[in-house]
Scaffold this motif. Structure first.
Motif, PDB file in Angstrom:
ATOM      1  N   PHE A  93       0.766  -1.264  -0.150  1.00  0.00           N
ATOM      2  CA  PHE A  93       0.006   0.048   0.090  1.00  0.00           C
ATOM      3  C   PHE A  93       0.928   1.183  -0.159  1.00  0.00           C
ATOM      4  O   PHE A  93       0.395   2.539  -0.414  1.00  0.00           O
ATOM      5  N   MET A  94       2.055   1.321   0.563  1.00  0.00           N
ATOM      6  CA  MET A  94       2.952   2.442   0.691  1.00  0.00           C
ATOM      7  C   MET A  94       3.450   2.608  -0.931  1.00  0.00           C
ATOM      8  O   MET A  94       3.649   3.838  -1.199  1.00  0.00           O
ATOM      9  N   ILE A  95       3.970   1.679  -1.361  1.00  0.00           N
ATOM     10  CA  ILE A  95       4.312   1.619  -2.896  1.00  0.00           C
ATOM     11  C   ILE A  95       3.267   2.310  -3.844  1.00  0.00           C
ATOM     12  O   ILE A  95       3.725   3.300  -4.516  1.00  0.00           O
ATOM     13  N   ALA A  96       2.069   1.810  -3.222  1.00  0.00           N
ATOM     14  CA  ALA A  96       0.966   2.310  -4.334  1.00  0.00           C
ATOM     15  C   ALA A  96       0.658   3.738  -3.975  1.00  0.00           C
ATOM     16  O   ALA A  96       0.475   4.726  -5.059  1.00  0.00           O
ATOM     17  N   PHE A 101       0.845   9.306  -5.713  1.00  0.00           N
ATOM     18  CA  PHE A 101       1.093  10.726  -5.535  1.00  0.00           C
ATOM     19  C   PHE A 101       2.134  11.212  -6.510  1.00  0.00           C
ATOM     20  O   PHE A 101       2.295  12.583  -6.712  1.00  0.00           O
ATOM     21  N   THR A 102       2.982  10.410  -6.708  1.00  0.00           N
ATOM     22  CA  THR A 102       3.987  10.816  -8.057  1.00  0.00           C
ATOM     23  C   THR A 102       3.383  11.093  -9.114  1.00  0.00           C
ATOM     24  O   THR A 102       3.684  12.198  -9.832  1.00  0.00           O
ATOM     25  N   ILE A 149      -6.613   8.783  -4.643  1.00  0.00           N
ATOM     26  CA  ILE A 149      -6.155   7.438  -4.574  1.00  0.00           C
ATOM     27  C   ILE A 149      -5.231   7.388  -3.572  1.00  0.00           C
ATOM     28  O   ILE A 149      -5.115   6.515  -2.808  1.00  0.00           O
ATOM     29  N   ALA A 150      -4.335   8.219  -3.799  1.00  0.00           N
ATOM     30  CA  ALA A 150      -3.000   8.060  -2.683  1.00  0.00           C
ATOM     31  C   ALA A 150      -3.419   8.312  -1.277  1.00  0.00           C
ATOM     32  O   ALA A 150      -3.060   7.539  -0.423  1.00  0.00           O
TER      33      ALA A 150
END
Length: 222
Positions: A93-96, A101-102, A149-150
Motif C-alpha cells: 500500500f505504501m508503494i501504491a 502521488f508521484t 487514490i493515494a
C-alpha cells in the motif's frame, strides 16, 4: 474578447494552492507521526520518502540487537541493515501511495508550464487557446484522481496495527493533510479550467456568428 473569465482567474488561483500543497506533501516527512507526549515511542514520523525513528528494533532480528534511530531516506544505501527491512518499510500500500502521488505531482508540474502559457502568452485570438485550457483541465483531473487514490489508500492502511509500532499512539500528520488539500485543489482546478474551456468556446462561437451577421448586413447594404 477578454482573455480570461472569472472562472479562469479562479482556476489559476486554486492551481497555485494545488501546486504548493502537493509539492510540500510530496517532500515532507509527516504523513504519519507519533504522539510527542508518549515516552518510549519507537516511531517519530514518516513520509513518502523518508522515515524518522526514535528507536526502531530491526523487525528481522529476533534478538533485537540492532535499532534504527534518526531520519533516513527510505532507499538509504549506507546504513547497515536498512536495505534488509525495506520490505517492512515499503509494504504494497505504501508503494501504491508513492506511485499515485508521484503521478499527481508530475501532472501538476506539467500543468504548471501550460498554466504559465495560458496566463502569459495565449489569448482567445489564437487557434489552440481552447485546446490549451482543456489540456490543463484533463491533466489536472488525472492528477486529482491519482492524488485522491493515494491519500485514500494511506488513510485506510497507513496506521494499521500490522505495520508501524505503537499504532494506537500514531496519527495522520500535517503532510497527509496537505496531500488531501492538494488532491481536492487539483480536482477543483480541473473543474474550473474545463468550465473555462466551455466559456471560451461559446465566446468564440458567438464572435464568429456576430462577424458572419455583420458581413451579411454589410453585403446587403452594398
Amino acid at each position: 474578447m477578454k482573455n480570461r473569465s472569472l472562472t479562469g482567474n479562479c482556476g489559476i488561483g486554486v492551481f497555485i494552492i494545488a501546486l504548493v500543497t502537493v509539492a510540500l506533501a510530496f517532500g515532507t516527512p509527516s504523513w504519519l507521526v507519533s504522539d510527542s507526549r508518549i515516552r518510549g515511542a519507537k516511531l517519530d514520523r514518516l513520509g513518502l520518502w523518508s522515515h524518522c525513528f526514535r528507536s526502531l528494533p530491526d523487525p528481522l532480528d529476533q534478538y533485537q540487537r540492532r535499532f534504527f534511530v534518526g531520519c533516513r531516506w527510505v532507499y538509504d544505501p549506507f546504513t547497515t541493515g536498512y536495505d534488509r527491512i525495506r520490505g517492512y518499510l515499503l509494504p504494497g500500500f505504501m508503494i501504491a501511495t508513492q506511485f499515485f502521488f508521484t503521478i499527481c505531482l508530475l501532472g501538476v508540474l506539467v500543468s504548471t508550464i501550460l498554466v504559465l502559457i495560458f496566463f502569459l502568452c495565449c489569448g482567445p485570438d489564437q487557434r489552440r487557446f481552447v485546446l490549451l485550457i482543456r489540456c490543463i483541465g484533463f491533466i489536472m483531473l488525472g492528477a486529482g484522481i491519482s492524488g485522491a487514490i493515494a491519500v485514500i489508500v494511506f488513510a485506510c492502511l497507513g496506521n494499521a496495527d500490522e505495520w508501524m509500532p505503537d499504532h494506537a499512539n500514531n496519527y495522520l500528520g500535517w503532510s497527509f493533510g496537505l496531500g488531501v488539500v492538494g488532491a481536492v485543489a487539483c480536482l477543483v482546478t480541473a473543474a474550473l479550467f474545463l468550465t473555462e474551456s466551455n466559456i471560451q468556446l461559446k465566446k468564440r462561437r458567438k464572435l464568429k456568428e456576430s462577424q458572419a451577421r455583420f458581413e451579411m448586413e454589410y453585403e446587403s447594404k452594398a
